[in-house]
Design a protein around this motif. Structure first.
Motif, short mmCIF file in Angstrom:
data_model
loop_
_atom_site.label_atom_id
_atom_site.label_comp_id
_atom_site.label_asym_id
_atom_site.label_seq_id
_atom_site.Cartn_x
_atom_site.Cartn_y
_atom_site.Cartn_z
N GLY A 72 0.88 -1.11 -0.08
CA GLY A 72 -0.14 -0.09 -0.18
C GLY A 72 0.97 1.30 -0.06
N GLN A 73 2.07 1.32 -0.73
CA GLN A 73 2.87 2.23 -0.60
C GLN A 73 3.32 2.76 -1.97
OE1 GLN A 73 5.97 2.33 2.42
NE2 GLN A 73 5.02 0.41 2.98
N SER A 74 3.99 3.77 -2.29
CA SER A 74 4.22 4.20 -3.60
C SER A 74 5.59 3.47 -3.90
CB SER A 74 4.60 6.11 -3.71
OG SER A 74 5.83 6.17 -2.93
N THR A 75 6.06 3.53 -5.30
CA THR A 75 7.35 3.08 -5.55
C THR A 75 8.44 3.56 -4.71
OG1 THR A 75 6.34 2.67 -7.90
CG2 THR A 75 8.77 2.42 -7.61
N LEU A 76 8.63 4.77 -4.61
CA LEU A 76 9.78 5.30 -3.75
C LEU A 76 9.79 4.71 -2.33
CD1 LEU A 76 10.05 8.96 -5.15
CD2 LEU A 76 11.40 6.83 -5.78
N ASN A 77 8.67 4.76 -1.80
CA ASN A 77 8.52 4.45 -0.55
C ASN A 77 8.67 2.95 -0.30
OD1 ASN A 77 7.64 6.86 0.63
ND2 ASN A 77 5.46 6.46 0.51
N VAL A 78 8.31 1.93 -1.31
CA VAL A 78 8.44 0.55 -1.01
C VAL A 78 9.95 0.33 -1.23
CG1 VAL A 78 8.48 -1.51 -2.60
CG2 VAL A 78 6.39 -0.12 -2.06
N LEU A 79 10.64 0.99 -2.05
CA LEU A 79 12.33 1.08 -2.24
C LEU A 79 12.87 1.53 -0.72
CD1 LEU A 79 12.44 2.53 -5.62
CD2 LEU A 79 13.07 0.37 -5.23
N ALA A 80 12.46 2.50 -0.06
CA ALA A 80 12.80 2.72 0.99
C ALA A 80 12.68 1.67 2.14
CB ALA A 80 12.47 4.00 1.46
N PHE A 81 11.31 1.07 1.96
CA PHE A 81 11.20 0.03 3.02
C PHE A 81 12.06 -1.15 2.72
CE2 PHE A 81 8.72 -3.94 3.57
CZ PHE A 81 8.37 -3.87 4.69
N SER A 82 12.29 -1.47 1.53
CA SER A 82 13.17 -2.58 1.10
C SER A 82 14.66 -2.30 1.60
CB SER A 82 13.38 -2.84 -0.32
OG SER A 82 14.38 -3.79 -0.88
N LYS A 83 15.09 -1.21 1.51
CA LYS A 83 16.41 -0.65 2.09
C LYS A 83 16.38 -0.82 3.51
CE LYS A 83 19.74 3.03 1.81
NZ LYS A 83 20.12 4.43 1.29
N ARG A 84 15.33 -0.49 4.36
CA ARG A 84 15.24 -0.24 5.64
C ARG A 84 15.09 -1.87 6.20
NH1 ARG A 84 11.17 2.19 6.37
NH2 ARG A 84 9.38 0.64 7.00
N LEU A 85 14.52 -2.78 5.45
CA LEU A 85 14.79 -4.36 5.93
C LEU A 85 16.12 -4.95 5.56
CD1 LEU A 85 11.48 -5.80 4.25
CD2 LEU A 85 12.07 -5.11 6.65
N SER A 86 16.77 -4.36 4.70
CA SER A 86 18.05 -4.72 4.11
C SER A 86 19.26 -4.32 5.29
CB SER A 86 18.39 -4.24 3.17
OG SER A 86 19.91 -4.54 2.33
N GLY A 87 18.95 -3.20 5.78
CA GLY A 87 19.43 -2.74 6.73
C GLY A 87 19.58 -3.50 8.16
N GLN A 88 18.50 -3.98 8.18
CA GLN A 88 18.12 -5.03 9.49
C GLN A 88 18.62 -6.61 9.09
OE1 GLN A 88 13.88 -4.59 10.00
NE2 GLN A 88 14.14 -2.44 10.87
N GLY A 89 19.26 -6.85 7.99
CA GLY A 89 19.68 -8.36 7.69
C GLY A 89 18.33 -9.07 7.33
N VAL A 90 17.24 -8.03 6.69
CA VAL A 90 15.96 -9.11 6.13
C VAL A 90 15.95 -8.83 4.70
CG1 VAL A 90 13.57 -9.13 6.36
CG2 VAL A 90 15.00 -8.76 8.42
N GLU A 91 15.61 -9.90 4.05
CA GLU A 91 15.43 -9.87 2.46
C GLU A 91 13.66 -9.55 2.40
OE1 GLU A 91 17.69 -9.09 0.97
OE2 GLU A 91 19.42 -10.08 2.09
N LEU A 92 13.41 -8.84 1.21
CA LEU A 92 12.10 -8.83 0.74
C LEU A 92 11.77 -9.72 -0.32
CD1 LEU A 92 9.45 -7.46 0.78
CD2 LEU A 92 10.36 -5.47 -0.79
N ARG A 93 10.98 -10.42 -0.30
CA ARG A 93 10.61 -11.35 -1.61
C ARG A 93 9.20 -11.16 -2.06
NH1 ARG A 93 10.51 -17.91 -1.06
NH2 ARG A 93 9.42 -18.32 -3.51
N VAL A 94 9.14 -10.65 -3.35
CA VAL A 94 7.77 -10.51 -3.92
C VAL A 94 7.49 -11.76 -4.84
CG1 VAL A 94 6.19 -8.77 -5.01
CG2 VAL A 94 8.13 -8.08 -3.86
N LEU A 95 6.31 -12.21 -4.53
CA LEU A 95 6.22 -13.64 -5.43
C LEU A 95 5.60 -13.07 -6.85
CD1 LEU A 95 4.05 -15.67 -2.80
CD2 LEU A 95 6.55 -15.67 -3.33
#
Length: 209
Positions: A72-95
């Motif tokens: 439920g976020q814009s493209t740029l917000n999703v990218l920021a969200f992915s980067k934040r997860l990566s900083g926590q050592g977590v990956e994002l997977r989109v099926l």
């Protein structure tokens, strides 16, 4: 223990999460690690399970969603969200992203998200330029840009009148000062710079101006 944390969201209670749930389970997400928000709009307060799923994440885990719009976020917000997860050592997977399964933990997935970042930023800049161009055109045309009406001062009316008396076209002078011809005439009559014409906003002598 490394886990797959799955998240699903629907916007109204009339919709069904069965499809998303089935896709996430098929991807390896355990039922105990599946979080679902029902009847949620995507606003922060309306998605308690989304934030519960983030709390459950630990370094090495993968956050799994069926499609990108589930965030439920814009493209740029999703990218920021992915980067934040990566900083926590977590990956994002989109099926299903562009017809395929994308994991930011893989070189291909990381490259795709980088490309999305560039495209998203470019789209943002294009929209911004269009808005600025539109504002500039409206300003040059003397049109109202919205918001509170601009206050025209007596000094501006007098300066405009001097230019008009020097031979400048009334319409052009009014535009330059950000006012309409009717506004200029009203102000000029109030200040006694023009004779009262019984409410006629545009003197006949101005015809070609």
């Amino acid at each position: 223990m490394i886990k797959l944390i799955g998240y699903a969201r629907i916007s109204t209670r009339q919709q069904d999460t069965d499809v998303q749930r089935a896709e996430l389970l098929a991807a390896g997400v355990r039922r105990d690690d599946l979080y679902i928000d029902q009847g949620s709009s995507g606003a922060r307060a309306a998605c308690p399970q989304f934030y519960a799923s983030l709390t459950a994440l630990e370094p090495g885990d993968t956050f799994v969603i069926a499609t990108l719009d589930r965030l439920g976020q814009s493209t740029l917000n999703v990218l920021a969200f992915s980067k934040r997860l990566s900083g926590q050592g977590v990956e994002l997977r989109v099926l299903d992203l562009g017809g395929g399964d994308v994991d930011t933990g893989t070189p291909t997935g990381s490259m795709l998200f980088t490309t999305m970042a560039a495209l998203g930023q470019m789209e943002h800049e294009i929209k911004r330029e269009r808005v600025l161009d539109s504002i500039d055109r409206r300003r040059r045309a003397g049109k109202n840009l919205g918001g509170r009406p601009r206050r025209i001062t007596n000094r501006q009316i007098r300066n405009a009148n001097r230019l008009i008396e020097a031979g400048e076209p009334t319409a052009q002078v009014a535009r330059d000062f950000g006012m309409s011809r009717a506004t200029f005439y009203r102000g000029a009559r109030t200040l006694g710079l023009l004779p009262d014409q019984s409410g006629d906003e545009t003197p006949e002598s101005d015809g070609a101006s």
